[in-house]
Structure formats: structure tokens, C-alpha cells
Design an enzyme around this catalytic site. Structure first.
Site, PDB file in Angstrom:
ATOM      1  N   ASN A   1       0.708  -1.225  -0.145  1.00  0.00           N
ATOM      2  CA  ASN A   1      -0.069  -0.040   0.030  1.00  0.00           C
ATOM      3  C   ASN A   1       0.830   1.321  -0.026  1.00  0.00           C
ATOM      4  O   ASN A   1       0.607   2.130  -0.726  1.00  0.00           O
ATOM      5  CB  ASN A   1      -0.904   0.009   1.146  1.00  0.00           C
ATOM      6  CG  ASN A   1      -2.328  -0.904   0.948  1.00  0.00           C
ATOM      7  OD1 ASN A   1      -2.997  -0.454   0.126  1.00  0.00           O
ATOM      8  ND2 ASN A   1      -2.376  -2.121   1.475  1.00  0.00           N
TER       9      ASN A   1
ATOM     10  N   ARG B   1       3.557   1.990  26.011  1.00  0.00           N
ATOM     11  CA  ARG B   1       3.074   2.146  24.990  1.00  0.00           C
ATOM     12  C   ARG B   1       2.781   3.796  24.794  1.00  0.00           C
ATOM     13  O   ARG B   1       3.170   4.319  23.662  1.00  0.00           O
ATOM     14  CB  ARG B   1       1.479   1.849  24.912  1.00  0.00           C
ATOM     15  CG  ARG B   1       0.676   2.067  23.379  1.00  0.00           C
ATOM     16  CD  ARG B   1      -0.583   2.192  23.519  1.00  0.00           C
ATOM     17  NE  ARG B   1      -1.189   0.894  24.060  1.00  0.00           N
ATOM     18  CZ  ARG B   1      -2.282   0.566  23.474  1.00  0.00           C
ATOM     19  NH1 ARG B   1      -2.988   1.131  22.798  1.00  0.00           N
ATOM     20  NH2 ARG B   1      -2.547  -0.717  23.873  1.00  0.00           N
TER      21      ARG B   1
ATOM     22  N   ASN C   1      -6.442   5.018   8.114  1.00  0.00           N
ATOM     23  CA  ASN C   1      -6.004   3.646   7.960  1.00  0.00           C
ATOM     24  C   ASN C   1      -6.643   3.068   6.993  1.00  0.00           C
ATOM     25  O   ASN C   1      -7.906   3.260   6.587  1.00  0.00           O
ATOM     26  CB  ASN C   1      -6.494   2.847   9.662  1.00  0.00           C
ATOM     27  CG  ASN C   1      -6.071   1.560   9.494  1.00  0.00           C
ATOM     28  OD1 ASN C   1      -4.928   1.029   9.119  1.00  0.00           O
ATOM     29  ND2 ASN C   1      -7.001   0.516   9.995  1.00  0.00           N
TER      30      ASN C   1
ATOM     31  N   HIS D   1      -8.161  -0.880   5.919  1.00  0.00           N
ATOM     32  CA  HIS D   1      -8.393  -2.304   6.777  1.00  0.00           C
ATOM     33  C   HIS D   1      -8.863  -3.150   5.476  1.00  0.00           C
ATOM     34  O   HIS D   1      -9.745  -2.709   4.700  1.00  0.00           O
ATOM     35  CB  HIS D   1      -9.362  -1.587   7.631  1.00  0.00           C
ATOM     36  CG  HIS D   1     -10.111  -3.041   8.434  1.00  0.00           C
ATOM     37  ND1 HIS D   1      -9.185  -3.643   9.340  1.00  0.00           N
ATOM     38  CD2 HIS D   1     -11.078  -3.963   8.425  1.00  0.00           C
ATOM     39  CE1 HIS D   1      -9.901  -4.944   9.858  1.00  0.00           C
ATOM     40  NE2 HIS D   1     -11.027  -4.977   9.095  1.00  0.00           N
TER      41      HIS D   1
ATOM     42  N   GLU E   1      -7.052  -2.465  -2.746  1.00  0.00           N
ATOM     43  CA  GLU E   1      -6.597  -1.363  -1.701  1.00  0.00           C
ATOM     44  C   GLU E   1      -5.531  -0.684  -2.446  1.00  0.00           C
ATOM     45  O   GLU E   1      -5.457   0.971  -2.107  1.00  0.00           O
ATOM     46  CB  GLU E   1      -5.890  -2.343  -0.691  1.00  0.00           C
ATOM     47  CG  GLU E   1      -6.770  -3.070   0.309  1.00  0.00           C
ATOM     48  CD  GLU E   1      -6.149  -3.905   1.532  1.00  0.00           C
ATOM     49  OE1 GLU E   1      -5.064  -3.197   1.995  1.00  0.00           O
ATOM     50  OE2 GLU E   1      -6.146  -4.986   1.857  1.00  0.00           O
TER      51      GLU E   1
HETATM   52  C1  GRF Z   1      -3.016  -4.599   4.120  1.00  0.00           C
HETATM   53  O1  GRF Z   1      -4.158  -5.672   3.682  1.00  0.00           O
HETATM   54  C2  GRF Z   1      -3.592  -3.590   4.827  1.00  0.00           C
HETATM   55  O2  GRF Z   1      -5.297  -3.435   4.223  1.00  0.00           O
HETATM   56  C3  GRF Z   1      -3.668  -4.074   6.225  1.00  0.00           C
HETATM   57  O3  GRF Z   1      -2.378  -4.625   6.351  1.00  0.00           O
HETATM   58  C4  GRF Z   1      -2.163  -4.879   5.062  1.00  0.00           C
HETATM   59  C5  GRF Z   1      -0.768  -4.389   4.554  1.00  0.00           C
HETATM   60  O4  GRF Z   1      -0.255  -4.790   3.439  1.00  0.00           O
HETATM   61  N1  GRF Z   1      -4.165  -3.138   7.154  1.00  0.00           N
HETATM   62  P1  GRF Z   1       0.923  -4.192   2.756  1.00  0.00           P
HETATM   63  O5  GRF Z   1       2.173  -4.030   3.889  1.00  0.00           O
HETATM   64  O6  GRF Z   1       0.495  -2.603   2.368  1.00  0.00           O
HETATM   65  O7  GRF Z   1       1.261  -4.744   1.543  1.00  0.00           O
END
Ligand code: GRF
Length: 235
Positions: A31, A82, A124, A126, A191
Site C-alpha cells: 500500500n 505504549r 487507516n 482495513h 486497496e
Molecule cells: C493490508 O491488507 C492492509 O489493509 C492491512 O495490512 C495489509 C498491509 O499490506 N491493514 P501491505 O504492507 O501494504 O502490503
């Protein structure tokens, strides 16, 4: 950021200033790569100023380094609390004057103080159609539930995990014989389209959070006749 605020941040050439992004990763960063590729387009209204990983072996670090984006590793393991980890993240993000934080496979839950500080500047992605299938193993749970349509969501982050105003979603069909891996791959492909789109909408000042929900200027009416029907109708 409102359209007016962004319009007022104009560069010397009179064009609206680009939104400064930070991308937070823990893994392979596909991503992140989609955002890097989008930001390489001349008219894209954002650029990535900083990539932060919470672990040394996050594959996405190499993707950033390859195109000379600044990277930092802030190891959660180096902090007993944290809150101290969150504060170190915040300090790095403030120092880089970040407008918008994009979590992209960042596998740490951020505390309420951090989330409140960056409210509506923190998004974010998801791999499910929220509010269904929050948390981990989304594809396996979608298959077990027998849904015919799966997908992904970009949303503003709130203190609860995978909760917050939804900016954009993409849907894909679940096909006979799907397993977790090929469903994940089908969703991930979308995504990579969805995250740059959501960031672009924000950067153009078109996204407004109102009463805990997102309103998007201009775009909504274009979707009026769109539908993904699965199984597909005859004919
Ligand atoms: C993706 O599926 C995203 O939706 C989730 O974690 C994954 C990350 O994949 N939160 P990448 O590291 O971007 O390939």
C-alpha cells in the site's frame, strides 16, 4: 483540512500546496508503494515526506529508500510503555510537519492520546468492508461467514480498533473455491486503488467529517447507478 485551508496553502507557482504525508508500516508495504506511485504523478496533490516503521525488517522501508523518501525506524520494543512509543512517533511526525498520517499495515494499536492529538489527520486502510470483520484474519472470517462480497475500507482512526468515519470502500466478489490467500490478493489489488483515491480526496479538501460520518463533496452523486452484484445477474 478544508478546501479553503488547502487553497490558502499555495506554493510559489500558485498551485495548491501538496499535502505532506507520513506512511506508517510494519510489513511489505504494497500500500505504501501504491501511494509512492500515486505521488509520482505530477498532478497528485500529496507527497510522502516520511515513512516510519516499528521494526527493522519492514520490507516497505526499502521501497521508500529506493525513491529517496526519508525513513525512520521507531521500535516499539525499545519502549516499556505504549505512551512513550506513541510520543516518540508524534515527535517524529511533528518534526516533519506532517499534514496526514496514513497507516498502511502498521501493526501497533495507537493509544487514545495519540489518536486524539492527530484526530482527522490520521487514516487507516482495513482489508474488509467495515463495520464488518474488524481486527485480524478478515478474509478467513469473511469466507466462514459466506459473504458474497468482500472488500476494503479507508477510514479516519478513532480510539477503538478499526472504528472511525469511513472515507472510501471498494468491493470485490467472493468466488467459488476462494481461499484466504486469493481473496486477500483480490482485495489487496483494490486497496492499491482505494488508498491513493482516499488521500487525493482529502488533499483536495473534499472530505468533511460531520457528526461522526464523512461527507464527500462532488463524488457521491457519481455513484448513484453503480452496483456490484454477486452472483452476477443473467444476461
Ligand atoms: C493490508 O491488507 C492492509 O489493509 C492491512 O495490512 C495489509 C498491509 O499490506 N491493514 P501491505 O504492507 O501494504 O502490503
Amino acid at each position: 483540512m478544508s478546501k479553503r485551508e488547502n487553497d490558502s496553502k499555495r506554493g510559489r507557482n500558485g498551485r495548491a500546496a501538496q499535502l505532506k504525508l507520513a506512511v506508517l508500516i510494519s510489513g511489505s508495504g504494497t500500500n505504501l508503494q501504491a501511494l509512492i506511485d500515486a505521488c509520482a504523478e505530477p498532478d497528485y496533490p500529496a507527497r510522502i515526506s516520511l515513512v516510519i516503521a516499528n521494526k527493522d525488517d519492514a520490507g516497505g522501508l526499502a521501497r521508500a529508500a529506493k525513491v529517496n523518501i526519508a525513513t525512520q525506524i521507531i521500535r516499539h520494543k525499545d519502549f516499556a510503555e505504549r505512551e512513550a512509543f506513541d510520543q516518540a512517533l508524534s515527535d517524529a511526525l511533528e518534526a516533519a510537519d506532517i499534514d496526514l498520517i496514513c497507516l498502511a499495515g502498521f501493526m501497533r494499536v495507537l493509544g487514545a492520546t495519540f489518536v486524539e492529538h492527530w484526530k482527522d489527520r490520521l487514516i487507516n486502510i482495513h482489508p474488509a468492508l467495515l463495520p464488518s470483520f474488524k481486527g485480524l484474519h478478515t478474509h478467513q472470517r469473511a469466507l466462514e461467514a459466506g459473504v458474497r462480497i468482500a472488500g476494503c475500507t479507508v477510514h479516519y482512526v478513532r480510539a477503538d480498533v478499526d472504528v472511525g468515519p469511513i472515507i472510501a470502500q471498494a468491493a470485490v466478489p467472493v468466488l467459488p473455491g476462494d481461499n484466504e490467500d486469493n481473496l486477500a490478493a483480490r482485495v489487496l489489488k483494490q486497496e492499491h486503488r482505494l488508498y491513493p483515491l482516499a488521500v487525493e480526496l482529502i488533499a483536495r479538501g473534499l472530505v468533511h467529517v460531520e457528526n461522526g460520518r464523512v461527507r464527500i463533496e462532488e463524488a457521491d452523486s457519481r455513484a448513484e447507478d453503480a452496483a456490484l452484484i454477486n452472483p452476477p445477474p443473467f444476461g
